[in-house]
Write an enzyme that holds these catalytic residues in place. Structure first.
Site, PDB file in Angstrom:
ATOM      1  N   SER A 199       0.822  -1.212   0.000  1.00 37.55           N
ATOM      2  CA  SER A 199       0.000   0.000   0.000  1.00 37.55           C
ATOM      3  C   SER A 199       0.853   1.259   0.000  1.00 37.55           C
ATOM      4  O   SER A 199       0.343   2.338  -0.333  1.00 37.55           O
ATOM      5  CB  SER A 199      -0.875   0.030   1.253  1.00 37.55           C
ATOM      6  OG  SER A 199      -1.655  -1.118   1.341  1.00 37.55           O
ATOM      7  N   HIS A 228      -1.359  -2.476  -7.128  1.00 39.72           N
ATOM      8  CA  HIS A 228      -2.051  -2.244  -5.859  1.00 39.72           C
ATOM      9  C   HIS A 228      -3.563  -2.367  -6.021  1.00 39.72           C
ATOM     10  O   HIS A 228      -4.216  -1.487  -6.567  1.00 39.72           O
ATOM     11  CB  HIS A 228      -1.674  -0.844  -5.329  1.00 39.72           C
ATOM     12  CG  HIS A 228      -2.247  -0.527  -3.987  1.00 39.72           C
ATOM     13  ND1 HIS A 228      -2.622   0.733  -3.610  1.00 39.72           N
ATOM     14  CD2 HIS A 228      -2.531  -1.330  -2.927  1.00 39.72           C
ATOM     15  CE1 HIS A 228      -3.101   0.707  -2.382  1.00 39.72           C
ATOM     16  NE2 HIS A 228      -3.055  -0.538  -1.946  1.00 39.72           N
ATOM     17  N   ASN A 247      -3.827   6.288  -1.125  1.00 40.35           N
ATOM     18  CA  ASN A 247      -3.507   6.325   0.311  1.00 40.35           C
ATOM     19  C   ASN A 247      -2.823   7.622   0.724  1.00 40.35           C
ATOM     20  O   ASN A 247      -2.973   8.066   1.865  1.00 40.35           O
ATOM     21  CB  ASN A 247      -2.673   5.105   0.709  1.00 40.35           C
ATOM     22  CG  ASN A 247      -3.543   3.855   0.752  1.00 40.35           C
ATOM     23  OD1 ASN A 247      -4.754   3.944   0.914  1.00 40.35           O
ATOM     24  ND2 ASN A 247      -2.941   2.698   0.600  1.00 40.35           N
ATOM     25  N   GLU A 283      -3.924   0.474  -8.773  1.00 42.27           N
ATOM     26  CA  GLU A 283      -2.836   1.416  -9.043  1.00 42.27           C
ATOM     27  C   GLU A 283      -1.644   0.619  -9.575  1.00 42.27           C
ATOM     28  O   GLU A 283      -1.225  -0.366  -8.968  1.00 42.27           O
ATOM     29  CB  GLU A 283      -2.435   2.161  -7.765  1.00 42.27           C
ATOM     30  CG  GLU A 283      -3.478   3.171  -7.318  1.00 42.27           C
ATOM     31  CD  GLU A 283      -3.129   3.857  -6.005  1.00 42.27           C
ATOM     32  OE1 GLU A 283      -3.439   5.044  -5.869  1.00 42.27           O
ATOM     33  OE2 GLU A 283      -2.570   3.209  -5.095  1.00 42.27           O
TER      34      GLU A 283
HETATM   35  N1  LIG Z   1      -5.954  -4.362   4.044  1.00 41.25           N
HETATM   36  C1  LIG Z   1      -6.152  -3.590   3.000  1.00 41.25           C
HETATM   37  O1  LIG Z   1      -7.171  -2.890   2.906  1.00 41.25           O
HETATM   38  C2  LIG Z   1      -5.147  -3.555   1.882  1.00 41.25           C
HETATM   39  C3  LIG Z   1      -5.507  -2.958   0.672  1.00 41.25           C
HETATM   40  C4  LIG Z   1      -4.597  -2.954  -0.389  1.00 41.25           C
HETATM   41  C5  LIG Z   1      -3.337  -3.487  -0.207  1.00 41.25           C
HETATM   42  N2  LIG Z   1      -3.002  -4.047   0.989  1.00 41.25           N
HETATM   43  C6  LIG Z   1      -1.650  -4.606   1.127  1.00 41.25           C
HETATM   44  O2  LIG Z   1      -1.731  -5.999   0.967  1.00 41.25           O
HETATM   45  C7  LIG Z   1      -0.721  -6.627   1.767  1.00 41.25           C
HETATM   46  C8  LIG Z   1      -1.376  -7.605   2.715  1.00 41.25           C
HETATM   47  O3  LIG Z   1      -2.303  -6.900   3.506  1.00 41.25           O
HETATM   48  P1  LIG Z   1      -3.504  -7.626   4.281  1.00 41.25           P
HETATM   49  O4  LIG Z   1      -4.418  -6.563   4.763  1.00 41.25           O
HETATM   50  O5  LIG Z   1      -4.014  -8.765   3.459  1.00 41.25           O
HETATM   51  O6  LIG Z   1      -2.673  -8.177   5.537  1.00 41.25           O
HETATM   52  P2  LIG Z   1      -3.010  -9.383   6.526  1.00 41.25           P
HETATM   53  O7  LIG Z   1      -2.232  -9.109   7.770  1.00 41.25           O
HETATM   54  O8  LIG Z   1      -4.475  -9.604   6.615  1.00 41.25           O
HETATM   55  O9  LIG Z   1      -2.403 -10.625   5.740  1.00 41.25           O
HETATM   56  C9  LIG Z   1      -1.024 -10.777   5.499  1.00 41.25           C
HETATM   57  C10 LIG Z   1      -0.745 -12.250   5.335  1.00 41.25           C
HETATM   58  O10 LIG Z   1       0.626 -12.421   5.002  1.00 41.25           O
HETATM   59  C11 LIG Z   1       1.074 -13.591   5.659  1.00 41.25           C
HETATM   60  N3  LIG Z   1       2.536 -13.569   5.659  1.00 41.25           N
HETATM   61  C12 LIG Z   1       3.367 -12.852   6.449  1.00 41.25           C
HETATM   62  N4  LIG Z   1       4.637 -13.104   6.085  1.00 41.25           N
HETATM   63  C13 LIG Z   1       4.622 -13.985   5.059  1.00 41.25           C
HETATM   64  C14 LIG Z   1       5.606 -14.609   4.240  1.00 41.25           C
HETATM   65  N5  LIG Z   1       6.891 -14.368   4.431  1.00 41.25           N
HETATM   66  N6  LIG Z   1       5.186 -15.432   3.251  1.00 41.25           N
HETATM   67  C15 LIG Z   1       3.875 -15.660   3.024  1.00 41.25           C
HETATM   68  N7  LIG Z   1       2.893 -15.095   3.773  1.00 41.25           N
HETATM   69  C16 LIG Z   1       3.265 -14.276   4.771  1.00 41.25           C
HETATM   70  C17 LIG Z   1       0.407 -13.508   7.019  1.00 41.25           C
HETATM   71  O11 LIG Z   1       0.383 -14.775   7.636  1.00 41.25           O
HETATM   72  C18 LIG Z   1      -0.998 -13.051   6.615  1.00 41.25           C
HETATM   73  O12 LIG Z   1      -1.829 -14.134   6.291  1.00 41.25           O
HETATM   74  C19 LIG Z   1       0.050  -5.505   2.477  1.00 41.25           C
HETATM   75  O13 LIG Z   1       1.174  -5.155   1.719  1.00 41.25           O
HETATM   76  C20 LIG Z   1      -0.984  -4.372   2.474  1.00 41.25           C
HETATM   77  O14 LIG Z   1      -0.394  -3.097   2.544  1.00 41.25           O
HETATM   78  C21 LIG Z   1      -3.881  -4.117   2.041  1.00 41.25           C
END
Ligand SMILES: NC(=O)c1ccc[n+]([C@@H]2O[C@H](COP(=O)([O-])OP(=O)(O)OC[C@H]3O[C@@H](n4cnc5c(N)ncnc54)[C@H](O)[C@@H]3O)[C@@H](O)[C@H]2O)c1
Length: 271
Positions: free
Chosen positions: A106, A127, A177, A139
């Site tokens: 993000s 993104h 963001n 994005e």
């Molecule tokens: N939450 C949102 O609204 C949103 C929106 C767009 C982008 N993102 C981005 O997406 C990404 C994930 O966010 P999220 O909200 O799904 O987070 P989350 O915490 O819900 O999920 C992250 C997952 O990654 C796993 N993980 C951690 N280290 C790992 C590794 N080395 N290998 C494989 N899996 C691993 C964790 O176990 C978890 O299941 C981040 O970069 C975040 O910035 C999030």
């Protein structure tokens, strides 16, 4: 986010390998996808045969080596630069030459991930928004290291997935963001200084600005840990006080109050 992105790509006709650190997690994510598709069939939004075909295109694994033949890998792990760097090194070694390595970060600087690989010209940001199957915007972030052909390929991928891609340079927060988080952060400060209660802040922004969700509900959906990481990355890059995370947000994350995913954030989801 990872499961949502897998759903989007499989629906668009791509074969998807869903990789988690543990096979049980990959299996559980596919089970969740199956449930989500079944719901869509029930509501008449998807044909049963299409649901089966989508599921047949998705396989789950714990082994990075199973990604070797992928043309595009989209990383979506926790928003932590060191974790992502370690994973990009691993992916670079495991995935075939010429494949694109993308991140769903993000806010984090994508060039930092590009330079830990031997293929910086093939590293890019893609993104998606939350929930990925419903949100149209993607994005496309091009670090200074990316080849134009890489940006063009992922832009085409996003369009094939039925999304609206926008192009943006590699600056913390990209477009959405960078503009959204000062607003969300100020909503937390407003709650913290007692100007209004959580319901009234959310009701006001939905009613007054025609937003589908209020800021505190949205923070709970995004995840308070992810939100804090986003604000910290924005502050690190721009040193703008609007990006300095409200103290209560950091305390909530420390306490494990992460929003919907933990059952409690600004609202309680366990009731
Ligand atoms: N939450 C949102 O609204 C949103 C929106 C767009 C982008 N993102 C981005 O997406 C990404 C994930 O966010 P999220 O909200 O799904 O987070 P989350 O915490 O819900 O999920 C992250 C997952 O990654 C796993 N993980 C951690 N280290 C790992 C590794 N080395 N290998 C494989 N899996 C691993 C964790 O176990 C978890 O299941 C981040 O970069 C975040 O910035 C999030």
């Amino acid at each position: 986010m990872g499961s949502g992105i897998a759903e989007v790509a499989a629906k668009a006709g791509f074969d998807v390998v869903l990789r988690s650190r543990k096979q049980e997690t990959a299996d559980a994510t596919i089970a969740k996808l199956e449930k989500s598709l079944a719901k869509q069939v029930e509501r008449g939004k998807l044909e049963a045969a299409d649901s089966e075909a989508i599921l047949a295109r998705v396989s789950g694994t714990a082994d990075v080596a199973d990604l070797a033949d992928c043309d595009l890998v989209i990383e979506s792990v926790v928003e932590d630069l060191e974790t992502k760097k370690a994973l990009f090194r691993e992916l670079d070694a495991a995935v075939k030459d010429g494949a694109i390595l993308a991140t769903n970060t993000s806010t984090l600087p994508i060039v930092e991930l590009a330079v830990v690989t031997n293929r910086p010209e093939l590293v890019v940001g893609v993104h998606f928004f939350n929930p990925a199957p419903a949100m149209k915007l993607v994005e496309i972030i091009s670090p200074i290291t990316a080849a134009e052909s890489t940006t063009a390929a992922v832009t085409e991928f996003a369009s094939t997935c039925g999304k609206n891609p926008v192009a943006v340079q590699d600056r913390a927060g990209f477009i959405v963001n960078a503009l959204l988080f000062p607003y969300l952060n100020n909503a937390i400060r407003m709650l913290e200084n007692g100007t209004a209660n959580r319901e009234d802040i959310d009701t006001a922004m939905k009613g007054g600005c025609n937003f589908p969700m209020g800021p505190l509900e949205l923070l709970d959906l995004v995840g308070l840990d992810t939100s804090l990481s986003i604000l910290d990355a924005l502050y690190d890059e721009f040193r703008d006080p609007n990006y300095a995370a409200a103290p209560v947000l950091r305390r909530m994350v420390t306490a494990g109050l992460l929003g919907r995913k933990s059952g409690k954030g600004f609202y309680d989801y366990n009731r």
